[in-house]
Motif scaffolding. Structure first.
Motif: not given
Ligand SMILES: NC(=O)CCC(=O)C(=O)O
Length: 286
Positions: A123, A168, A191, A194
């Motif tokens: 990540k 994102r 979650n 979001t």
């Molecule tokens: N596990 C994550 O990276 C959650 C990402 C997330 O919930 C977001 O809003 O962006």
């Protein structure tokens, strides 16, 4: 305009399966559950199977180091390699906490039908957010970020990998498209704050911006866990249509991926050829 990394086959279709599985505190039980669903997905014709983010461990900073294991030699890698080989599929092994030189990463692995590791993605963008009254999470308390792009080819197209929060960042997706990807896969666990607002929006945006297929696979929702996942594993086509999705339950989401869809949108709305790189650029430093 876009380079092609590799083309291997004249076949233009394949079935993808997203395993929206429940994840609990028993690593072995999580692995057994994953294997059960992978077998089912392969028996239903999927040649590319995807697991969720953190599929062998509860999602939470207090769990990552305890559950971490090396990629390649750990029990999770062995399990994924064996099942990919048994069912002769490509398998995106969601993500797991990986330990390497005492650092812990949130890492996705990809296994080919011979059971070989063909890609690993750590990540890149760590999930550090704070929404008062909503959610506060700081992956960087425990995790280190990855520093590379990760692409594999399933014999039909090039596929770029990201993990959850990575979706994102439109730049990552744009670079994958520039590097010749036709699909993006994000194991993810949004979650309840979001997820309703951004999950579908981000998936459809990445698909529309880049004219690629996008697939995101979440764990099923467990209301008793510390982190309540949004679920809604989804596949989006390059027109930004939702091809397949679900809600919160444990299930498998299937979609038939047809490369002709992709060629049509790129011919009919040829934004890929209309970029004004004389005015702007998004480029990889690797
Ligand atoms: N596990 C994550 O990276 C959650 C990402 C997330 O919930 C977001 O809003 O962006």
């Amino acid at each position: 305009m876009f380079s092609q990394v590799r083309r291997m086959s004249s076949t233009k279709n394949f079935k993808i399966a997203l395993v929206q599985m429940s994840v609990g505190k028993e690593k072995n039980a999580n692995l057994e559950n994953a294997v059960k669903f992978i077998r089912q997905a392969a028996d239903n014709g999927a040649s590319l199977v995807v697991l969720p983010e953190c599929f062998n461990c509860p999602y939470g900073t207090k769990y990552f180091r305890e559950y971490s294991e090396p990629i390649g030699t750990g029990i999770t890698s062995k399990t994924l390699s064996n099942i990919a080989k048994e069912k002769k599929i490509f398998l995106v092994g969601g993500s797991i906490p990986e330990i390497d030189n005492d650092k812990v990463y949130n890492a996705a692995t990809v296994w080919n039908p011979a059971g070989e590791l063909v890609a690993k993605h750590r990540k890149v963008h760590l999930f550090d957010i704070s929404i008062p009254g909503g959610i506060t999470f700081k992956e960087s308390e425990v995790l280190s970020p990855g520093n590379s792009f990760s692409i594999f080819n399933n014999g039909i197209c090039n596929i770029g990998l990201g993990i959850c929060y990575d979706m994102r960042f439109p730049e990552l997706a744009q670079i994958y498209r520039k590097k010749g990807c036709d699909m993006l896969i994000y194991p993810g666990a949004f979650n309840m704050t979001t997820g309703p607002l951004h999950w579908e929006l981000l998936l459809r945006s990445r698909a529309n911006d880049n004219q690629v297929f996008v697939a995101a696979c979440s764990p099923a929702q467990d209301k008793t866990s510390d982190y309540i996942a949004w679920g809604h594993s989804t596949v989006v086509d390059p027109w930004a249509n939702i091809m397949a999705t679900t809600e919160f339950e444990e299930t498998i989401v299937y979609a038939d991926i047809d490369m002709n869809t992709l060629n049509k949108v790129r011919d009919q709305i040829p934004t890929g050829k209309q970029k004004r790189y004389d005015l702007y650029d998004v480029s990889s430093k690797l």
